[in-house]
Design a protein around this motif. Structure first.
Motif, PDB file in Angstrom:
ATOM      1  N   PHE A 164       0.844  -1.200   0.000  1.00  0.00           N
ATOM      2  CA  PHE A 164       0.000   0.000   0.000  1.00  0.00           C
ATOM      3  C   PHE A 164       0.876   1.245   0.000  1.00  0.00           C
ATOM      4  CE2 PHE A 164       0.746  -1.299   4.387  1.00  0.00           C
ATOM      5  CZ  PHE A 164       1.035  -0.106   5.049  1.00  0.00           C
ATOM      6  N   PRO A 165       0.316   2.387  -0.444  1.00  0.00           N
ATOM      7  CA  PRO A 165       1.047   3.645  -0.327  1.00  0.00           C
ATOM      8  C   PRO A 165       0.866   4.224   1.079  1.00  0.00           C
ATOM      9  CG  PRO A 165      -1.021   4.017  -1.495  1.00  0.00           C
ATOM     10  CD  PRO A 165      -0.994   2.561  -1.110  1.00  0.00           C
ATOM     11  N   GLU A 166       1.978   4.624   1.698  1.00  0.00           N
ATOM     12  CA  GLU A 166       1.870   5.167   3.065  1.00  0.00           C
ATOM     13  C   GLU A 166       1.064   6.459   3.055  1.00  0.00           C
ATOM     14  OE1 GLU A 166       5.594   6.123   5.077  1.00  0.00           O
ATOM     15  OE2 GLU A 166       4.587   5.495   6.929  1.00  0.00           O
ATOM     16  N   VAL A 167       1.311   7.296   2.057  1.00  0.00           N
ATOM     17  CA  VAL A 167       0.499   8.494   1.805  1.00  0.00           C
ATOM     18  C   VAL A 167       0.027   8.373   0.363  1.00  0.00           C
ATOM     19  CG1 VAL A 167       0.541  11.017   1.540  1.00  0.00           C
ATOM     20  CG2 VAL A 167       1.774   9.938   3.438  1.00  0.00           C
ATOM     21  N   PRO A 168      -1.285   8.440   0.109  1.00  0.00           N
ATOM     22  CA  PRO A 168      -1.735   8.311  -1.277  1.00  0.00           C
ATOM     23  C   PRO A 168      -1.501   9.604  -2.047  1.00  0.00           C
ATOM     24  CG  PRO A 168      -3.627   8.620   0.146  1.00  0.00           C
ATOM     25  CD  PRO A 168      -2.412   8.590   1.044  1.00  0.00           C
TER      26      PRO A 168
END
Ligand SMILES: *Cc1c(COP(=O)(O)O)cnc(C)c1O
Length: 425
Positions: A164-168
Motif C-alpha cells: 500500500f502507499p503510506e500516503v496516497p
C-alpha cells in the motif's frame, strides 16, 4: 510557521520563479545545487569520458543511497538501496521479482496508486494471483483493529504479500504504517511499502523499525526535491535473496547450465538440432540473479538524474529531515485552515493530518481540471487536478502541495485566485 530560516534558505537556493509553485506532490522545485550537480556531471561525461565520470561519481551516488537507507529503516545501509527510473518502475521490478506462486494472495487498499494496481493486476492475470482489499475505514485508512482480528478474506493468515502507499497521491492522509507493519511481521507476511508521497514528509523509520517492511519504493522528484527520471527501491538484507532478477541482463544476472552432465537433452546423446523435443544446451539451465541488490541493476540509466537526486538528498540531510517534516506539516495545516470554505471548496482530509498534501473538493458545478488550468493561466498558481482515475477511491479534487520553500503569502494568493476563478465560471 516553524523553521522560517530553513524556508528562506531553500527559497534562496532556488531560481526565482514567475509562478507560485504549490505542487511538490507532483514535482517539487529543484535547487541550483541539484541542477549544477547534473550539468557538471553531463559535462564530465563529454570531457572526461562517460564511464570515467561514473567512477568519479561513485561516492556521491553511494552517499545518496546511504541517506535513503537512513530515512527508511534502521536495518538498511546504502548496499540495500538501488536507484531506479521511477517509483512505478521500481514497484514493477519488485512485483516481477517477488516469489508469488500460483494462487498467492496479495492484500491491497482502495487508495493504491492506479499504476501500481495495474502492475499487480497484470501479474495476477498472468500467474493466477488473487488481489484482496484490506479492511479500511471511511477515510481510506487501514482498519488496524479489523486487521488484527483477522477475519474475512483479507485475514493476514491467508495473505502472501501486503502492499500500500503510506500516503496516497489523491489525499493528504497517512496510513498507520507502523501498526500494520507490526501485525504483518507477527503474521509472517512481507510488506512492500510505497513511499513515493511519504518519504520526506513522514518519518518512515517508525514503520521500518518494526522489522515488518520487506521492501520500499519511492521517487526523486516529489518531497525529496530531486530531478525527474530517478526513483529507488530498497530491500531488507535478509529478504533480498528470495527475489528473482526482474529483467535478466548482463548487468544483473548470470547463467548456470545444468550441472548433472545432461546438458543438451535427455541422455545428452545425439547431434544438436536433430531432436526438436529436447531442451537445447542453451536453455537447459537457470538464471542466477547477481548478489544482493545488484539483481536490480538497470545497466544503461540517466546517471545525471541519479547524481542530481543524490545532491538533493545531501541537501535534505544537511537541513535536518525532522525540521523539514515539521515545517511541511505546519504548512499543510495552515493551508487547510486558509483554504477550507473558500468559494464553497472543502478540504478533503483532517486539518491536522501530518502532510503538506491539501486536497480541495469542489462546490457543485466546478470542475477541478478547469479550475487548475485557469489558476495557472490567469493567476500563475501551479496546482494539480486529481481525477477519478488516480486510484479506485479517488474523487475529483484540486491538490495543493507546498514545500518548505513556500510561504503563507503564496497560499493567500491562491485563496484569492481560487475565490475569483470559482465566482466567474
Ligand atoms: C507519484 C506516485 C507514484 C509513482 O511515482 P513515479 O516516480 O511517477 O513512478 C507511486 N505511488 C504514489 C502514491 C505516488 O504518488
Amino acid at each position: 510557521m516553524p523553521a522560517p530560516e530553513l524556508g528562506e534558505a531553500w527559497r534562496l537556493a532556488r531560481e526565482p520563479a514567475p509562478i507560485r509553485h504549490l505542487d511538490a506532490a507532483a514535482a517539487a522545485r529543484t535547487s541550483r545545487t541539484v541542477i549544477a550537480a547534473m550539468t557538471d556531471y553531463l559535462l564530465a561525461e563529454t570531457t572526461t569520458g562517460a564511464y570515467i565520470a561514473l567512477e568519479a561519481a561513485a561516492e556521491t551516488l553511494t552517499g545518496g543511497r546511504a541517506v535513503l537507507a537512513g530515512l527508511l529503516d534502521p536495518a538498511l545501509t546504502a548496499a540495500d538501496v538501488a536507484y531506479h527510473h521511477s517509483a512505478s518502475d521500481a514497484f514493477a521490478a519488485l512485483v516481477e521479482a517477488w516469489p508469488l506462486p500460483r494462487g498467492a494472495r496479495v492484500g491491497v487498499v482502495p487508495s493504491a496508486f492506479a499504476s501500481n494496481l495495474l502492475t499487480l493486476q497484470a501479474r495476477a492475470v498472468r500467474d493466477g494471483l488473487e488481489l484482496v482489499d484490506l479492511p479500511v475505514l471511511a477515510d481510506g485508512l487501514i482498519d488496524v483493529d479489523a486487521l488484527a482480528r483477522g477475519d474475512g478474506p483479507a485475514a493476514l493468515s491467508e495473505l502472501d504479500l501486503v502492499t500500500f502507499p503510506e500516503v496516497p497521491s489523491q489525499r493528504g492522509t497517512v496510513q498507520p504504517t507502523a501498526a500494520v507493519a507490526a501485525l504483518c511481521r507477527d503474521a509472517g507476511v512481507p510488506v512492500l511499502l510505497d513511499v513515493a508521497q511519504s518519504l520526506g514528509q513522514i518519518d518512515v523509520t517508525a514503520a521500518g523499525a518494526t522489522g515488518g517492511i520487506a521492501a520500499y519504493v519511492g521517487t526523486s522528484r516529489k518531497w525529496l526535491c530531486g530531478p525527474r527520471g530517478a526513483g529507488f527501491l530498497a530491500v531488507r538484507p535478509e529478504f533480498v535473496d528470495r527475489l528473482a532478477a526482474p529483467s535478466p541482463s548482463g548487468y544483473n544476472s548470470g547463467w548456470q547450465p545444468r550441472q548433472d552432465g545432461r546438458a543438451g537433452g535427455q541422455g545428452g546423446a545425439g547431434p544438436a538440432g536433430t531432436a526438436g523435443t529436447r531442451p537445447s544446451a542453451l536453455t537447459d539451465g537457470r538464471i542466477v540473479p547477481a548478489a544482493g541488490m545488484t539483481r536490480f541493476h538497470l545497466g544503461e540509466a540517466p546517471v545525471a538524474a541519479q547524481v542530481g537526486f543524490a545532491a538533493a538528498l545531501a541537501e535534505l540531510a544537511a537541513a535536518g529531515p525532522a525540521l523539514v517534516r515539521e515545517r511541511l506539516h505546519a504548512l499543510g495545516a495552515a493551508a487547510r485552515r486558509r483554504l477550507d470554505g473558500v468559494a464553497g471548496w472543502r478540504i478533503g482530509e483532517d486539518v491536522a493530518t501530518p502532510t503538506a498534501i491539501v486536497t480541495l473538493l469542489p462546490p457543485p458545478g466546478l470542475d477541478p481540471a478547469v479550475v487548475r488550468s485557469r489558476l495557472y493561466a490567469e493567476h500563475g498558481v501551479l496546482t494539480t487536478a486529481i481525477g477519478a482515475d488516480r486510484a479506485r477511491d479517488a474523487v475529483p479534487a484540486l491538490r495543493v502541495s507546498p514545500h518548505v520553500y513556500n510561504t503563507l503569502a503564496e497560499v493567500d494568493h491562491l485563496a484569492e485566485a481560487l475565490a475569483q476563478v470559482s465566482r466567474q465560471p
